[in-house]
Design an enzyme around this catalytic site. Sequence first.
Site, PDB file in Angstrom:
ATOM      1  N   SER A  13      40.192  38.751  36.730  1.00  0.00           N
ATOM      2  CA  SER A  13      39.327  37.595  36.914  1.00  0.00           C
ATOM      3  C   SER A  13      39.113  36.876  35.573  1.00  0.00           C
ATOM      4  CB  SER A  13      38.004  38.058  37.530  1.00  0.00           C
ATOM      5  OG  SER A  13      37.291  36.976  38.035  1.00  0.00           O
TER       6      SER A  13
ATOM      7  N   ASP B  51      42.742  37.463  48.218  1.00  0.00           N
ATOM      8  CA  ASP B  51      41.867  36.862  47.199  1.00  0.00           C
ATOM      9  C   ASP B  51      41.902  35.345  47.365  1.00  0.00           C
ATOM     10  OD1 ASP B  51      40.609  35.912  44.936  1.00  0.00           O
ATOM     11  OD2 ASP B  51      41.729  37.165  43.524  1.00  0.00           O
TER      12      ASP B  51
ATOM     13  N   HIS C 155      38.933  39.141  46.260  1.00  0.00           N
ATOM     14  CA  HIS C 155      39.025  39.102  44.800  1.00  0.00           C
ATOM     15  C   HIS C 155      38.616  40.438  44.168  1.00  0.00           C
ATOM     16  CE1 HIS C 155      39.076  37.332  40.841  1.00  0.00           C
ATOM     17  NE2 HIS C 155      37.814  37.570  40.650  1.00  0.00           N
TER      18      HIS C 155
END
Lengths: 212, 380
Positions: B154, B318, B351
């Site tokens: 991320s 995601d 995610h």
Amino acid sequence: MSFTQPVRFVAKNMRVDLALIAGMVAPRSRVLDIGCGDGTLIDHLFRTKQCDARGIEIDMAEVTRAVTHGLPVMQGDADSDLANYPDGAFDYVILSRTLQAVERPREVLRQMLRISTFAIVSFPNFGHWSLRLQLLFGGKMPMTRAWHRMWYETPNIHPCTIRDFFALCEADGYKVEQWLAADEDGKKAPWRKFASLANFFGEQGLFLLRKV
Amino acid sequence: MDQGPNFSETPHQSVSFDDGLTLDCGRHLNRLTVAYRTYGTLNAARSNAILICHALTGDQYVAETQPVTGKPGWWGAVVGPERPVDTERYFVICANVLGGCMGSTGPRSPHDERPGEPWGVDFPPVTIADMVRAQQRLVNHLGIAKLFAVIGGSMGGMQALAWAALFPEQIFAAVPVAAAAYHSAQNIAFHEIGRQAIAADPSFHGGRYWAQGVTPARGLAVARMTAHITYVSEAALTRKFGRKLQGASDLLIGDRFEVESYLEHQGSSFVRRFDANSYLTITRAMDLFDLAADHDGSLAAAFTGTRTRFLLVSFSSDWLFPTAQSRAIAKALNHVAANVSFVEIMSDKGHDAFLLDEPDFHRTLSGFLAGCAEHAGLGA
């Protein structure tokens, strides 16, 4: 892509071609293997020839397997992704038993010889005598060791013969540096001097090309 | 609501640089502190160091109990003995990001001009590149000329990309996981909801909540709840909660869906460990991230001539940093003929999959590092 399933040549077996293809690659060269499967060939080229060998593979499960073994492989598609590479990025680009399964074989070849000095291409020969006989006498799409999926489900949408391939190379200005015909087990066939014999007896063709 | 008792008092291992740091915005921080943790042993050649970059609300406690929450490290499944990032083999460093609230210089640190009070909302805007420059100071301080790898998910993946773009000679490999080369309009939009929720909290006091002895806990909790929805997939929420009710079999007025109390819990536990002004600062840093824009609109130009080996990992479900984003990075890396591996892991966990038990991801990472170690001449 026109297939929901990953395009893979059904009789794909890297070991068959491995030695023959590896024999065409110079040590310490930069190599891209398109349709590299689990990366057997690039691993071989790194270990035996110290090549900077990388791979593209459309099937994510194979990609994962290759990367898990520490091999530089990315998920990608021969038809669309070669355009991303710069001119002359590699010394050799290899397309092993995949040409007949791509959507635009001619464009793929053009891209290969744009991004690389040499292209190594192998494909199952549709001119082999047993296919010719089956079509002649059976009147149905031939089924062999190399061509063993029904016409309606085969990923091999662009079959060609060894002579067809010579003709394309000539039309597009590619010099055939080396070529040979082999049987399915990868043994070199003795008729290599005569293209028409090779086209009749060879189960697969293997070519080393460069731009004229 | 009172600030948690441990939050401000927890000591963190750190190093301070008296010459400070000049930021992308042009401002200069007089003093830079980087809080960090390390695991494993640096080898004699100083060649086995891996920097782990944490995400928006992560911290340096990657593989040990977090001192404020008492919970296990956020990437214990990935970093540790015989884990993919094997601390018996590699020397692992993880630093709290610049702008964070776990000991590194950030909105809670003393103001440069008014040392008696914290920076608060006056803390200058920072970028992902600023965070990376702060990490580089730490890496240099530790006497490491070249990192074996920089790994992050991320926002941590954004940092890994920024490392590769800013200091290509200082890293052998980069692993951006569930990342993107820029923050999309949708990403920014979700962050803005969070920021608005914080600003709308009466306890926010224009960001000077510390002066009133309060925190905008309600606003920060809503920010976290909103963000949390973006971290999971619809399939995962359905699998976990569906339409289940909290302690009741029929829906009556006043009954709650399980997903509601789950989100509530996510929000309330978050405010005990995170500072609202840090949240504002870091979400902004992510929004500002656009690696291509820093290179005249060409992402490939960010990596020209790179010799770094890349592993890009995305997760199929995601939708915050979708696979297409990783593929775009792969494409840019192909443009410069970089050595890149790219894998999309099949997962329905959204995610957050990068933080969870995803054996395919862990095997991929471990194999990639082993391959790199061979190429880097790192003994087994």
